[in-house]
Design a protein around this motif. Structure first.
Motif, short mmCIF file in Angstrom:
data_model
loop_
_atom_site.label_atom_id
_atom_site.label_comp_id
_atom_site.label_asym_id
_atom_site.label_seq_id
_atom_site.Cartn_x
_atom_site.Cartn_y
_atom_site.Cartn_z
N THR A 2 36.72 0.43 31.36
CA THR A 2 37.96 1.22 31.31
C THR A 2 37.69 2.58 30.70
O THR A 2 36.66 2.81 30.04
N VAL A 3 38.64 3.48 30.90
CA VAL A 3 38.58 4.80 30.27
C VAL A 3 38.56 4.62 28.75
O VAL A 3 39.25 3.76 28.20
N ARG A 4 37.77 5.44 28.08
CA ARG A 4 37.67 5.38 26.63
C ARG A 4 38.43 6.54 25.99
O ARG A 4 38.64 7.57 26.63
N VAL A 5 38.85 6.35 24.74
CA VAL A 5 39.64 7.36 24.04
C VAL A 5 38.97 7.71 22.72
O VAL A 5 38.55 6.82 21.96
N ILE A 6 38.87 9.00 22.45
CA ILE A 6 38.32 9.51 21.19
C ILE A 6 39.34 10.44 20.54
O ILE A 6 39.99 11.23 21.22
N THR A 7 39.47 10.32 19.23
CA THR A 7 40.29 11.26 18.48
C THR A 7 39.53 11.63 17.21
O THR A 7 38.36 11.30 17.06
N ASP A 8 40.19 12.34 16.31
CA ASP A 8 39.57 12.68 15.03
C ASP A 8 40.49 12.23 13.90
O ASP A 8 41.60 11.75 14.14
N SER A 9 40.03 12.37 12.68
CA SER A 9 40.77 11.82 11.55
C SER A 9 42.08 12.55 11.26
O SER A 9 42.89 12.05 10.47
N ARG A 53 28.25 8.48 24.24
CA ARG A 53 28.30 7.04 23.93
C ARG A 53 29.51 6.38 24.58
O ARG A 53 29.41 5.29 25.17
N GLU A 54 30.67 7.06 24.48
CA GLU A 54 31.88 6.48 25.06
C GLU A 54 31.83 6.50 26.60
O GLU A 54 32.37 5.60 27.25
N MET A 55 31.19 7.49 27.18
CA MET A 55 31.05 7.54 28.63
C MET A 55 30.25 6.34 29.12
O MET A 55 30.58 5.70 30.13
N GLU A 56 29.21 6.01 28.37
CA GLU A 56 28.39 4.84 28.74
C GLU A 56 29.21 3.56 28.64
O GLU A 56 29.15 2.69 29.51
N ARG A 57 30.00 3.45 27.58
CA ARG A 57 30.84 2.26 27.40
C ARG A 57 31.91 2.15 28.49
O ARG A 57 32.36 1.06 28.82
N SER A 58 32.35 3.30 29.01
CA SER A 58 33.39 3.28 30.04
C SER A 58 32.85 2.97 31.42
O SER A 58 33.63 2.82 32.36
N ASP A 60 31.21 5.09 33.15
CA ASP A 60 31.41 6.36 33.84
C ASP A 60 32.84 6.53 34.36
O ASP A 60 33.10 7.36 35.24
N GLU A 61 33.79 5.77 33.79
CA GLU A 61 35.20 5.93 34.17
C GLU A 61 35.80 7.19 33.55
O GLU A 61 36.74 7.77 34.09
N GLY A 62 35.27 7.60 32.41
CA GLY A 62 35.74 8.83 31.78
C GLY A 62 36.22 8.65 30.35
O GLY A 62 36.36 7.52 29.86
N VAL A 63 36.45 9.78 29.68
CA VAL A 63 36.85 9.80 28.27
C VAL A 63 38.02 10.76 28.10
O VAL A 63 38.00 11.87 28.63
N VAL A 64 39.05 10.32 27.38
CA VAL A 64 40.15 11.19 26.97
C VAL A 64 39.92 11.56 25.51
O VAL A 64 39.81 10.69 24.65
N ALA A 65 39.82 12.86 25.23
CA ALA A 65 39.58 13.35 23.88
C ALA A 65 40.85 13.98 23.34
O ALA A 65 41.34 14.97 23.89
N VAL A 66 41.38 13.40 22.26
CA VAL A 66 42.65 13.85 21.69
C VAL A 66 42.39 14.37 20.28
O VAL A 66 42.22 13.58 19.34
N HIS A 67 42.32 15.69 20.14
CA HIS A 67 41.98 16.29 18.85
C HIS A 67 43.12 17.17 18.34
O HIS A 67 44.06 17.50 19.08
N LEU A 68 43.03 17.55 17.07
CA LEU A 68 44.04 18.44 16.51
C LEU A 68 44.03 19.80 17.22
O LEU A 68 43.04 20.16 17.87
#
Length: 318
Positions: A2-9, A53-58, A60-68
Protein backbone atom coordinates in the motif's frame (compact mmCIF):
# COMPACT_ATOMS: atom_id res chain seq x y z
CA UNK A 1 1.55 -3.39 -0.77
CA UNK A 2 0.00 0.00 0.00
CA UNK A 3 0.91 3.66 -0.25
CA UNK A 4 3.07 4.77 2.67
CA UNK A 5 2.76 8.00 4.68
CA UNK A 6 5.53 10.11 6.22
CA UNK A 7 5.18 13.16 8.42
CA UNK A 8 7.37 15.02 10.91
CA UNK A 9 7.13 15.69 14.62
CA UNK A 10 5.32 19.01 14.06
CA UNK A 11 2.22 16.83 13.55
CA UNK A 12 2.18 16.07 17.31
CA UNK A 13 1.25 12.45 16.59
CA UNK A 14 1.94 10.21 19.60
CA UNK A 15 4.24 7.29 18.84
CA UNK A 16 1.57 4.66 19.50
CA UNK A 17 -0.95 6.33 17.19
CA UNK A 18 1.56 6.68 14.38
CA UNK A 19 2.46 3.02 14.80
CA UNK A 20 -1.18 1.96 14.61
CA UNK A 21 -1.61 3.82 11.32
CA UNK A 22 1.75 2.78 9.90
CA UNK A 23 2.89 6.41 9.68
CA UNK A 24 6.59 7.23 9.84
CA UNK A 25 7.32 10.32 11.94
CA UNK A 26 10.64 12.10 11.35
CA UNK A 27 11.89 14.28 14.23
CA UNK A 28 12.55 17.97 13.78
CA UNK A 29 15.86 18.82 15.39
CA UNK A 30 16.17 20.78 18.64
CA UNK A 31 19.53 22.52 18.92
CA UNK A 32 20.55 23.62 22.41
CA UNK A 33 23.17 26.21 23.30
CA UNK A 34 24.22 28.14 26.38
CA UNK A 35 21.98 31.07 25.48
CA UNK A 36 18.82 29.41 24.16
CA UNK A 37 17.40 26.51 22.21
CA UNK A 38 16.50 26.62 18.54
CA UNK A 39 15.34 24.17 15.90
CA UNK A 40 16.36 22.98 12.48
CA UNK A 41 14.36 21.19 9.83
CA UNK A 42 14.80 17.70 8.45
CA UNK A 43 17.44 17.78 5.72
CA UNK A 44 16.95 16.74 2.11
CA UNK A 45 19.40 13.88 2.62
CA UNK A 46 17.46 12.58 5.64
CA UNK A 47 14.18 12.89 3.76
CA UNK A 48 15.46 11.16 0.63
CA UNK A 49 16.67 8.24 2.73
CA UNK A 50 13.34 8.01 4.54
CA UNK A 51 11.35 8.26 1.30
CA UNK A 52 13.49 5.51 -0.20
CA UNK A 53 12.82 3.15 2.71
CA UNK A 54 9.09 3.81 2.57
CA UNK A 55 9.03 3.45 -1.22
CA UNK A 56 10.51 -0.02 -0.84
CA UNK A 57 7.93 -0.93 1.79
CA UNK A 58 5.14 0.30 -0.48
CA UNK A 59 6.23 -1.95 -3.31
CA UNK A 60 6.68 1.17 -5.46
CA UNK A 61 3.05 2.24 -4.86
CA UNK A 62 4.24 5.64 -3.66
CA UNK A 63 4.67 7.86 -0.61
CA UNK A 64 2.59 10.77 0.70
CA UNK A 65 4.76 13.25 2.61
CA UNK A 66 2.87 15.52 5.01
CA UNK A 67 5.15 18.14 6.56
CA UNK A 68 4.73 21.48 8.30
CA UNK A 69 4.17 24.53 6.09
CA UNK A 70 6.90 25.88 3.86
CA UNK A 71 6.93 29.30 5.59
CA UNK A 72 7.43 27.64 8.96
CA UNK A 73 10.45 25.45 8.28
CA UNK A 74 13.09 24.51 5.73
CA UNK A 75 11.69 20.97 5.87
CA UNK A 76 9.12 21.57 3.12
CA UNK A 77 11.64 22.82 0.55
CA UNK A 78 13.97 19.98 1.51
CA UNK A 79 11.07 17.55 0.99
CA UNK A 80 10.38 18.92 -2.49
CA UNK A 81 14.05 18.55 -3.40
CA UNK A 82 14.18 15.00 -2.01
CA UNK A 83 10.95 13.97 -3.75
CA UNK A 84 12.39 14.88 -7.17
CA UNK A 85 14.59 11.80 -6.95
CA UNK A 86 11.53 9.55 -7.10
CA UNK A 87 9.96 10.80 -10.35
CA UNK A 88 6.44 11.55 -9.15
CA UNK A 89 6.14 8.70 -6.69
CA UNK A 90 6.45 10.99 -3.64
CA UNK A 91 3.70 13.57 -3.18
CA UNK A 92 4.60 16.44 -0.85
CA UNK A 93 1.50 18.04 0.67
CA UNK A 94 1.57 21.77 1.36
CA UNK A 95 -0.12 22.06 4.74
CA UNK A 96 0.59 25.72 5.65
CA UNK A 97 0.22 24.54 9.24
CA UNK A 98 1.52 22.66 12.26
CA UNK A 99 -0.03 20.39 14.87
CA UNK A 100 -3.18 18.39 14.30
CA UNK A 101 -3.97 19.81 10.84
CA UNK A 102 -0.72 18.09 9.81
CA UNK A 103 -1.37 15.03 11.97
CA UNK A 104 -4.92 14.51 10.76
CA UNK A 105 -3.85 14.99 7.15
CA UNK A 106 -1.31 12.21 7.64
CA UNK A 107 -3.94 9.98 9.25
CA UNK A 108 -6.41 10.70 6.45
CA UNK A 109 -3.82 9.62 3.88
CA UNK A 110 -3.00 6.51 5.92
CA UNK A 111 -6.69 5.65 6.27
CA UNK A 112 -7.15 5.96 2.51
CA UNK A 113 -4.11 3.75 1.95
CA UNK A 114 -5.46 1.06 4.27
CA UNK A 115 -8.73 1.17 2.31
CA UNK A 116 -6.85 0.48 -0.91
CA UNK A 117 -6.51 4.02 -2.21
CA UNK A 118 -3.83 4.79 -4.77
CA UNK A 119 -1.27 7.57 -4.48
CA UNK A 120 -3.59 10.19 -6.01
CA UNK A 121 -6.44 9.33 -3.64
CA UNK A 122 -4.24 9.32 -0.54
CA UNK A 123 -2.74 12.69 -1.47
CA UNK A 124 -6.20 14.11 -2.17
CA UNK A 125 -7.47 13.02 1.24
CA UNK A 126 -4.55 14.68 2.98
CA UNK A 127 -5.05 17.91 1.03
CA UNK A 128 -8.76 17.87 1.88
CA UNK A 129 -7.90 18.06 5.58
CA UNK A 130 -5.33 20.84 5.26
CA UNK A 131 -7.73 22.85 3.12
CA UNK A 132 -10.39 22.78 5.82
CA UNK A 133 -8.37 23.46 8.94
CA UNK A 134 -7.55 26.44 11.12
CA UNK A 135 -5.18 26.92 14.04
CA UNK A 136 -5.20 29.49 16.85
CA UNK A 137 -2.42 30.10 19.36
CA UNK A 138 -2.27 31.61 22.85
CA UNK A 139 1.15 32.66 24.14
CA UNK A 140 2.35 33.93 27.48
CA UNK A 141 5.37 35.47 25.74
CA UNK A 142 6.13 36.08 22.07
CA UNK A 143 9.93 36.08 22.30
CA UNK A 144 10.48 32.61 20.85
CA UNK A 145 8.08 33.07 17.96
CA UNK A 146 9.49 36.48 17.14
CA UNK A 147 13.12 35.28 17.21
CA UNK A 148 12.29 32.40 14.91
CA UNK A 149 10.96 34.75 12.20
CA UNK A 150 7.64 32.88 12.10
CA UNK A 151 5.60 36.01 12.74
CA UNK A 152 4.73 38.51 10.04
CA UNK A 153 6.59 41.85 10.20
CA UNK A 154 3.46 43.73 11.25
CA UNK A 155 2.60 41.16 13.91
CA UNK A 156 6.15 41.36 15.24
CA UNK A 157 5.84 45.13 15.62
CA UNK A 158 2.42 44.83 17.24
CA UNK A 159 3.50 42.12 19.64
CA UNK A 160 6.19 44.32 21.15
CA UNK A 161 3.41 46.52 22.49
CA UNK A 162 1.22 43.69 23.77
CA UNK A 163 0.30 44.39 27.40
CA UNK A 164 0.27 40.82 28.70
CA UNK A 165 -1.37 38.07 26.64
CA UNK A 166 -1.51 37.51 22.89
CA UNK A 167 -3.65 35.46 20.52
CA UNK A 168 -2.56 34.50 17.02
CA UNK A 169 -4.07 32.76 14.05
CA UNK A 170 -2.07 30.81 11.51
CA UNK A 171 -2.98 32.02 8.02
CA UNK A 172 -1.16 31.11 4.82
CA UNK A 173 1.71 29.73 6.86
CA UNK A 174 2.35 32.85 8.98
CA UNK A 175 1.23 33.80 12.47
CA UNK A 176 -0.68 37.05 12.82
CA UNK A 177 -1.95 38.77 15.96
CA UNK A 178 -5.75 38.60 16.22
CA UNK A 179 -6.33 39.74 19.81
CA UNK A 180 -4.55 41.40 22.71
CA UNK A 181 -5.78 41.10 26.28
CA UNK A 182 -4.54 41.99 29.75
CA UNK A 183 -5.75 38.81 31.45
CA UNK A 184 -5.59 35.12 30.76
CA UNK A 185 -9.32 34.75 31.37
CA UNK A 186 -10.18 37.27 28.66
CA UNK A 187 -7.70 35.65 26.29
CA UNK A 188 -9.26 32.22 26.81
CA UNK A 189 -12.76 33.63 26.30
CA UNK A 190 -11.67 35.16 23.00
CA UNK A 191 -9.90 31.94 22.01
CA UNK A 192 -13.04 29.90 22.64
CA UNK A 193 -15.09 32.38 20.59
CA UNK A 194 -12.73 32.07 17.61
CA UNK A 195 -12.72 28.28 17.76
CA UNK A 196 -16.51 28.15 17.98
CA UNK A 197 -16.78 30.46 14.96
CA UNK A 198 -14.49 28.13 13.00
CA UNK A 199 -16.45 25.06 14.09
CA UNK A 200 -19.80 26.55 13.13
CA UNK A 201 -18.81 27.87 9.70
CA UNK A 202 -21.81 28.54 7.48
CA UNK A 203 -22.26 26.31 4.45
CA UNK A 204 -24.15 26.99 1.24
CA UNK A 205 -26.96 24.78 2.54
CA UNK A 206 -27.23 26.95 5.63
CA UNK A 207 -27.40 30.11 3.51
CA UNK A 208 -30.20 28.60 1.45
CA UNK A 209 -32.06 27.70 4.62
CA UNK A 210 -31.83 31.27 5.90
CA UNK A 211 -32.87 32.82 2.60
CA UNK A 212 -35.98 30.63 2.58
CA UNK A 213 -36.91 31.73 6.09
CA UNK A 214 -35.24 28.92 8.04
CA UNK A 215 -33.27 29.41 11.20
CA UNK A 216 -29.87 28.50 9.70
CA UNK A 217 -27.15 26.35 11.18
CA UNK A 218 -25.90 28.93 13.64
CA UNK A 219 -29.25 30.12 14.99
CA UNK A 220 -31.05 28.94 18.09
CA UNK A 221 -33.43 30.41 20.58
CA UNK A 222 -30.92 30.23 23.42
CA UNK A 223 -27.99 31.70 21.52
CA UNK A 224 -25.97 28.46 21.56
CA UNK A 225 -23.81 27.56 18.57
CA UNK A 226 -24.72 24.76 16.20
CA UNK A 227 -22.43 23.17 13.63
CA UNK A 228 -23.67 22.76 10.07
CA UNK A 229 -25.28 19.45 9.19
CA UNK A 230 -25.79 17.72 5.87
CA UNK A 231 -29.24 16.62 4.81
CA UNK A 232 -28.44 12.92 5.30
CA UNK A 233 -26.21 13.44 8.34
CA UNK A 234 -23.44 11.43 6.67
CA UNK A 235 -20.52 13.72 7.50
CA UNK A 236 -17.46 13.53 9.68
CA UNK A 237 -17.62 15.47 12.95
CA UNK A 238 -15.87 18.78 13.40
CA UNK A 239 -12.60 17.93 15.13
CA UNK A 240 -11.13 20.31 17.68
CA UNK A 241 -7.75 19.55 19.23
CA UNK A 242 -6.22 21.43 22.14
CA UNK A 243 -2.42 21.35 22.01
CA UNK A 244 -0.41 22.54 24.97
CA UNK A 245 3.09 22.75 26.34
CA UNK A 246 3.08 21.67 29.98
CA UNK A 247 -0.27 23.35 30.58
CA UNK A 248 -2.84 20.65 31.39
CA UNK A 249 -4.76 23.00 33.68
CA UNK A 250 -5.11 25.65 30.99
CA UNK A 251 -6.08 23.03 28.42
CA UNK A 252 -8.87 21.91 30.75
CA UNK A 253 -10.14 25.50 31.11
CA UNK A 254 -10.26 25.99 27.34
CA UNK A 255 -11.86 22.56 26.90
CA UNK A 256 -14.56 23.38 29.45
CA UNK A 257 -15.29 26.65 27.65
CA UNK A 258 -15.64 24.87 24.31
CA UNK A 259 -17.89 22.22 25.82
CA UNK A 260 -20.15 24.86 27.36
CA UNK A 261 -20.39 26.75 24.07
CA UNK A 262 -21.00 23.75 21.82
CA UNK A 263 -22.67 20.91 23.71
CA UNK A 264 -26.11 22.52 24.11
CA UNK A 265 -27.07 22.22 20.43
CA UNK A 266 -24.60 19.57 19.27
CA UNK A 267 -23.64 16.00 20.02
CA UNK A 268 -20.34 16.69 21.75
CA UNK A 269 -17.75 13.98 22.53
CA UNK A 270 -14.58 14.64 24.54
CA UNK A 271 -12.01 11.94 23.76
CA UNK A 272 -9.17 13.55 25.70
CA UNK A 273 -5.93 12.07 24.42
CA UNK A 274 -7.64 9.02 22.85
CA UNK A 275 -7.99 10.58 19.40
CA UNK A 276 -6.07 8.10 17.24
CA UNK A 277 -9.10 5.98 16.45
CA UNK A 278 -10.15 3.91 13.47
CA UNK A 279 -13.53 5.59 13.11
CA UNK A 280 -14.88 8.91 14.27
CA UNK A 281 -17.70 8.63 16.82
CA UNK A 282 -21.21 9.54 15.78
CA UNK A 283 -21.12 13.17 16.89
CA UNK A 284 -21.23 16.73 15.64
CA UNK A 285 -18.08 17.81 17.51
CA UNK A 286 -15.16 15.74 18.78
CA UNK A 287 -12.69 17.33 21.21
CA UNK A 288 -9.20 15.90 21.75
CA UNK A 289 -5.88 16.87 23.33
CA UNK A 290 -2.24 16.55 22.26
CA UNK A 291 1.10 17.72 23.65
CA UNK A 292 3.04 20.19 21.53
CA UNK A 293 6.16 18.48 20.22
CA UNK A 294 9.52 19.57 21.72
CA UNK A 295 10.47 21.41 18.53
CA UNK A 296 7.25 23.45 18.57
CA UNK A 297 7.53 24.12 22.31
CA UNK A 298 10.91 25.77 21.73
CA UNK A 299 9.14 28.55 19.81
CA UNK A 300 5.90 28.78 21.79
CA UNK A 301 7.40 28.62 25.28
CA UNK A 302 5.90 27.15 28.43
CA UNK A 303 2.19 27.59 29.01
CA UNK A 304 1.25 27.91 25.34
CA UNK A 305 -2.13 26.72 24.11
CA UNK A 306 -2.84 25.98 20.45
CA UNK A 307 -6.28 24.92 19.22
CA UNK A 308 -6.86 23.44 15.80
CA UNK A 309 -10.23 23.09 14.08
CA UNK A 310 -10.83 20.69 11.20
CA UNK A 311 -14.22 21.24 9.64
CA UNK A 312 -14.82 19.29 6.44
CA UNK A 313 -18.59 19.67 6.56
CA UNK A 314 -18.54 22.22 3.74
CA UNK A 315 -16.32 20.01 1.57
CA UNK A 316 -17.85 18.97 -1.73
CA UNK A 317 -16.71 15.38 -1.31
CA UNK A 318 -15.10 13.46 1.51
Amino acid sequence: MTVRVITDSSSCLPVERAREWGITVLPLHVVSSDDASSTSGVTALELAAAYGREMERSGDEGVVAVHLGQKLSSTWSAAVAASAVFEGKVRVIETDSIGMPVGEAAMAAARAAQNGGDLEECARRASMITGHSQLFLYLERTDGLRRSGRMSTMSSLMSSALPVKSLFSLHDGSFGVVARTRTQAKAFTRLVDMVVDAATVTTSADEADRSSGGSGADSSTDGASTVSRSADGDTEPVRICIHHSGADDRARIVGAGLKKALEANNTFVDLGKRWGIDQFPSADVVLTQAELSPALAVHTGAGAIAVSVINTRDAAEL
